[in-house]
Design a protein around this motif. Structure first.
Motif, PDB file in Angstrom:
ATOM      1  N   GLN A  41       0.841  -1.189   0.000  1.00 36.06           N
ATOM      2  CA  GLN A  41       0.000   0.000   0.000  1.00 36.06           C
ATOM      3  C   GLN A  41       0.879   1.243   0.000  1.00 36.06           C
ATOM      4  OE1 GLN A  41      -2.911   0.123   3.103  1.00 36.06           O
ATOM      5  NE2 GLN A  41      -3.364  -2.056   2.954  1.00 36.06           N
ATOM      6  N   GLU A  42       0.355   2.290  -0.573  1.00 32.59           N
ATOM      7  CA  GLU A  42       1.062   3.562  -0.557  1.00 32.59           C
ATOM      8  C   GLU A  42       1.004   4.130   0.862  1.00 32.59           C
ATOM      9  OE1 GLU A  42       0.811   7.964  -2.643  1.00 32.59           O
ATOM     10  OE2 GLU A  42      -0.679   6.448  -3.134  1.00 32.59           O
ATOM     11  N   MET A  43       2.140   4.625   1.325  1.00 30.34           N
ATOM     12  CA  MET A  43       2.209   5.206   2.664  1.00 30.34           C
ATOM     13  C   MET A  43       2.096   6.731   2.543  1.00 30.34           C
ATOM     14  SD  MET A  43       2.464   2.606   4.604  1.00 30.34           S
ATOM     15  CE  MET A  43       3.052   3.138   6.183  1.00 30.34           C
ATOM     16  N   ILE A  44       1.307   7.316   3.433  1.00 26.37           N
ATOM     17  CA  ILE A  44       1.068   8.756   3.456  1.00 26.37           C
ATOM     18  C   ILE A  44       1.685   9.323   4.731  1.00 26.37           C
ATOM     19  CG2 ILE A  44      -0.727  10.533   3.485  1.00 26.37           C
ATOM     20  CD1 ILE A  44      -0.694   8.958   0.920  1.00 26.37           C
ATOM     21  N   VAL A  51       4.026  11.100  10.928  1.00 33.99           N
ATOM     22  CA  VAL A  51       3.857   9.656  11.029  1.00 33.99           C
ATOM     23  C   VAL A  51       3.372   9.148   9.677  1.00 33.99           C
ATOM     24  CG1 VAL A  51       2.432   7.846  12.083  1.00 33.99           C
ATOM     25  CG2 VAL A  51       3.417   9.624  13.487  1.00 33.99           C
ATOM     26  N   HIS A  52       3.920   8.011   9.238  1.00 34.03           N
ATOM     27  CA  HIS A  52       3.497   7.402   7.984  1.00 34.03           C
ATOM     28  C   HIS A  52       2.418   6.366   8.269  1.00 34.03           C
ATOM     29  CE1 HIS A  52       7.291   9.180   6.721  1.00 34.03           C
ATOM     30  NE2 HIS A  52       6.819   9.113   5.498  1.00 34.03           N
ATOM     31  N   VAL A  53       1.315   6.454   7.541  1.00 37.12           N
ATOM     32  CA  VAL A  53       0.206   5.505   7.665  1.00 37.12           C
ATOM     33  C   VAL A  53      -0.179   5.036   6.267  1.00 37.12           C
ATOM     34  CG1 VAL A  53      -0.719   6.462   9.810  1.00 37.12           C
ATOM     35  CG2 VAL A  53      -1.494   7.369   7.655  1.00 37.12           C
ATOM     36  N   GLN A  65      -4.914  17.149   1.713  1.00 34.82           N
ATOM     37  CA  GLN A  65      -3.858  16.357   2.334  1.00 34.82           C
ATOM     38  C   GLN A  65      -4.486  15.242   3.167  1.00 34.82           C
ATOM     39  OE1 GLN A  65      -0.992  18.616   4.485  1.00 34.82           O
ATOM     40  NE2 GLN A  65      -0.437  19.893   2.747  1.00 34.82           N
ATOM     41  N   PHE A  66      -3.657  14.255   3.506  1.00 36.76           N
ATOM     42  CA  PHE A  66      -4.124  13.130   4.310  1.00 36.76           C
ATOM     43  C   PHE A  66      -3.495  13.199   5.695  1.00 36.76           C
ATOM     44  CE2 PHE A  66      -4.889  11.753   0.029  1.00 36.76           C
ATOM     45  CZ  PHE A  66      -6.094  11.066   0.108  1.00 36.76           C
ATOM     46  N   ALA A  70      -8.209  11.924  13.263  1.00 36.33           N
ATOM     47  CA  ALA A  70      -9.178  13.021  13.189  1.00 36.33           C
ATOM     48  C   ALA A  70      -8.689  14.246  13.954  1.00 36.33           C
ATOM     49  CB  ALA A  70     -10.531  12.556  13.721  1.00 36.33           C
ATOM     50  N   GLU A  71      -7.965  14.039  15.041  1.00 35.60           N
ATOM     51  CA  GLU A  71      -7.451  15.164  15.831  1.00 35.60           C
ATOM     52  C   GLU A  71      -6.490  16.013  14.998  1.00 35.60           C
ATOM     53  OE1 GLU A  71      -4.585  15.991  19.677  1.00 35.60           O
ATOM     54  OE2 GLU A  71      -5.586  14.066  19.494  1.00 35.60           O
ATOM     55  N   HIS A  72      -5.597  15.373  14.284  1.00 39.58           N
ATOM     56  CA  HIS A  72      -4.640  16.127  13.460  1.00 39.58           C
ATOM     57  C   HIS A  72      -5.328  16.779  12.267  1.00 39.58           C
ATOM     58  CE1 HIS A  72      -0.892  13.836  15.075  1.00 39.58           C
ATOM     59  NE2 HIS A  72      -1.527  14.554  15.993  1.00 39.58           N
ATOM     60  N   ARG A  73      -6.367  16.132  11.745  1.00 38.46           N
ATOM     61  CA  ARG A  73      -7.116  16.728  10.647  1.00 38.46           C
ATOM     62  C   ARG A  73      -7.822  18.007  11.123  1.00 38.46           C
ATOM     63  NH1 ARG A  73     -11.654  13.217   7.792  1.00 38.46           N
ATOM     64  NH2 ARG A  73     -12.367  13.201   9.940  1.00 38.46           N
ATOM     65  N   SER A  74      -8.427  17.959  12.311  1.00 36.32           N
ATOM     66  CA  SER A  74      -9.125  19.140  12.820  1.00 36.32           C
ATOM     67  C   SER A  74      -8.142  20.224  13.253  1.00 36.32           C
ATOM     68  CB  SER A  74     -10.039  18.763  13.987  1.00 36.32           C
ATOM     69  OG  SER A  74      -9.291  18.274  15.051  1.00 36.32           O
TER      70      SER A  74
END
Length: 78
Positions: A41-44, A51-53, A65-66, A70-74
């Protein structure tokens, strides 16, 4: 009598070992025991914490962006 018992045990072990080997040959041997290959899988990389997920676990943000959670997205949106 003890030699007869010893011979019986040796024959039983040989019989079980031979049957196990024949079963391995029928199923493909060690190839059948390998774990299934997992598709790569591609890592983001999260832009907040680096952190890579896997892309399938990453959360898309409003800016395209990815993020890893959810905390980092907000946090990035606010």
């Amino acid at each position: 009598m003890k030699y007869l018992l010893l011979i019986a045990i040796v024959l039983l072990v040989a019989w079980l070992w031979r049957g196990n080997r024949q079963q391995d040959r029928a199923t493909g041997g060690s190839a059948a025991r390998r774990p299934p290959q997992v598709a790569q899988q591609e890592m983001i990389e999260c832009p907040v914490c680096s952190v890579h997920v896997p892309r399938s676990d990453a959360l898309p943000g409003p800016d395209g962006q990815f993020y890893c959670c959810a905390e980092h997205r907000s946090r990035a949106a606010g």
